[in-house]
Write a protein that holds these residues in place. Structure first.
Motif, mmCIF file in Angstrom:
data_model
loop_
_atom_site.group_PDB
_atom_site.id
_atom_site.type_symbol
_atom_site.label_atom_id
_atom_site.label_comp_id
_atom_site.label_asym_id
_atom_site.label_seq_id
_atom_site.Cartn_x
_atom_site.Cartn_y
_atom_site.Cartn_z
ATOM 1 N N ASP A 105 11.489 58.705 -7.721
ATOM 2 C CA ASP A 105 10.236 58.434 -7.012
ATOM 3 C C ASP A 105 9.387 57.552 -7.923
ATOM 4 O OD1 ASP A 105 8.004 58.619 -5.343
ATOM 5 O OD2 ASP A 105 7.648 60.757 -5.726
ATOM 6 N N HIS A 168 4.388 65.713 -9.337
ATOM 7 C CA HIS A 168 5.218 66.855 -8.937
ATOM 8 C C HIS A 168 6.521 66.890 -9.725
ATOM 9 C CE1 HIS A 168 7.435 63.691 -6.734
ATOM 10 N NE2 HIS A 168 6.233 63.200 -6.520
ATOM 11 N N HIS A 175 9.926 66.870 -3.940
ATOM 12 C CA HIS A 175 8.768 67.613 -4.426
ATOM 13 C C HIS A 175 9.198 69.002 -4.858
ATOM 14 C CE1 HIS A 175 6.466 64.683 -1.719
ATOM 15 N NE2 HIS A 175 6.226 64.349 -2.959
ATOM 16 N N ALA A 199 7.373 63.715 -11.735
ATOM 17 C CA ALA A 199 6.795 62.420 -11.354
ATOM 18 C C ALA A 199 5.315 62.473 -11.716
ATOM 19 C CB ALA A 199 6.985 62.164 -9.865
ATOM 20 N N GLU A 201 1.829 60.436 -11.395
ATOM 21 C CA GLU A 201 1.376 59.386 -10.484
ATOM 22 C C GLU A 201 -0.137 59.344 -10.315
ATOM 23 O OE1 GLU A 201 2.532 59.852 -6.331
ATOM 24 O OE2 GLU A 201 3.633 61.650 -6.830
ATOM 25 N N GLU A 232 3.363 55.110 -10.484
ATOM 26 C CA GLU A 232 4.169 56.326 -10.622
ATOM 27 C C GLU A 232 5.540 56.042 -11.216
ATOM 28 O OE1 GLU A 232 5.418 57.977 -6.832
ATOM 29 O OE2 GLU A 232 5.819 59.930 -7.732
HETATM 30 MG MG MG Z 1 5.630 61.215 -6.076
#
Ligand code: MG
Ligand code: MG
Length: 257
Positions: A105, A168, A175, A199, A201, A232
């Protein structure tokens, strides 16, 4: 539940991250006035599938696109559209892919065709917030150290740190636990361990941190209409600086030099 990934799992996340990075770099070089975000969305899906992956956003809780394309006061979860991008708009592109069952991500923001120095500063500060947060993401530190680093730097420019959304954990699911807020206090929250993948962000606005959701039930916008930036990466916690899984080879300490 927070999961610790083993070496073979991490290697799969590296491969997913490498694919996603190549896709985002291709999208970045395509962005110019006149291009539509629908075009970018189709390109992202094609490149992910050509790389053997699956676009993780498409169909996620009903989300209709492979990227989130958020323009100006849209913070995140913007819908791709047939509107042509205009010079000076702030476009955030967020994308995710699954490769061999493992997720990555990543997001970046850019001023379409260049923009005002004020808007460029917001984009630059948001990126720096990420790198400062990443630098704090080390085994033995706490989640609050990441959020504190992001918040302190963003607020020193008078910017708003979006609180309703956060980073997350990530792995086989996009997630996972824990939530990774962009605000917080040092030494507070979950203790970070080597093998965690998260991640980070930052979502930063030129004005208020307060947001609302548009009628499409997805797109998050600033309440005061101020522009917002997003950046991110997916990273691996280690005993030293984290490995940026969605940007192979980059070193946090080099970027911050
Ligand atoms: Mg994300
Ligand atoms: Mg994302």
């Amino acid at each position: 539940m927070i999961t610790i990934k083993n070496e073979s799992q991490i290697d799969k996340m590296r491969k997913a991250g490498a694919l996603l990075h190549s896709v985002l770099e291709a999208l970045r070089s395509e962005i110019e006035p006149g291009v539509t975000t629908k075009h970018l969305d189709h390109m992202a899906e094609r490149l992910i599938r050509e790389g053997g992956g699956i676009p993780s956003f498409k169909g996620y809780e009903g989300f209709p696109f492979s990227i989130c394309a958020s323009v100006d006061d849209q913070v995140v979860h913007g819908f791709a559209s047939n509107d042509r991008l205009k010079k000076g708009q702030l476009l955030s592109v967020d994308c995710g892919c699954i490769l061999d069952g493992w997720q990555s991500d990543s997001a970046f923001s850019v001023l379409v065709g260049g923009g005002t120095p004020e808007a460029q500063q917001l984009v630059d500060v948001t990126e720096k917030c990420f790198w400062l947060g990443a630098d704090a993401a080390r085994a033995g530190n706490h989640l609050g150290d990441i959020g504190h680093a992001v918040q302190t730097y963003a607020e020193s420019f008078g910017y708003g740190v979006i609180r309703d959304l956060c980073g997350h954990g990530i792995g086989t699911e996009m997630h996972e636990d824990p939530n990774v807020p962009n605000y917080g206090n040092p030494h507070r929250g979950v203790k970070l361990q080597a093998g965690m993948t998260i991640a980070v962000e930052p979502m930063i606005s030129m004005g208020t941190w307060k947001v609302y959701c548009q009628d499409n039930d997805w797109t998050i916008c600033t309440r005061d209409g101020s522009i917002a930036s997003h950046y991110e990466h997916t990273l691996l916690i280690t005993d030293g600086e984290p490995e940026i899984l969605s940007w192979p080879g980059v070193k946090v300490s080099e970027v911050l030099k």
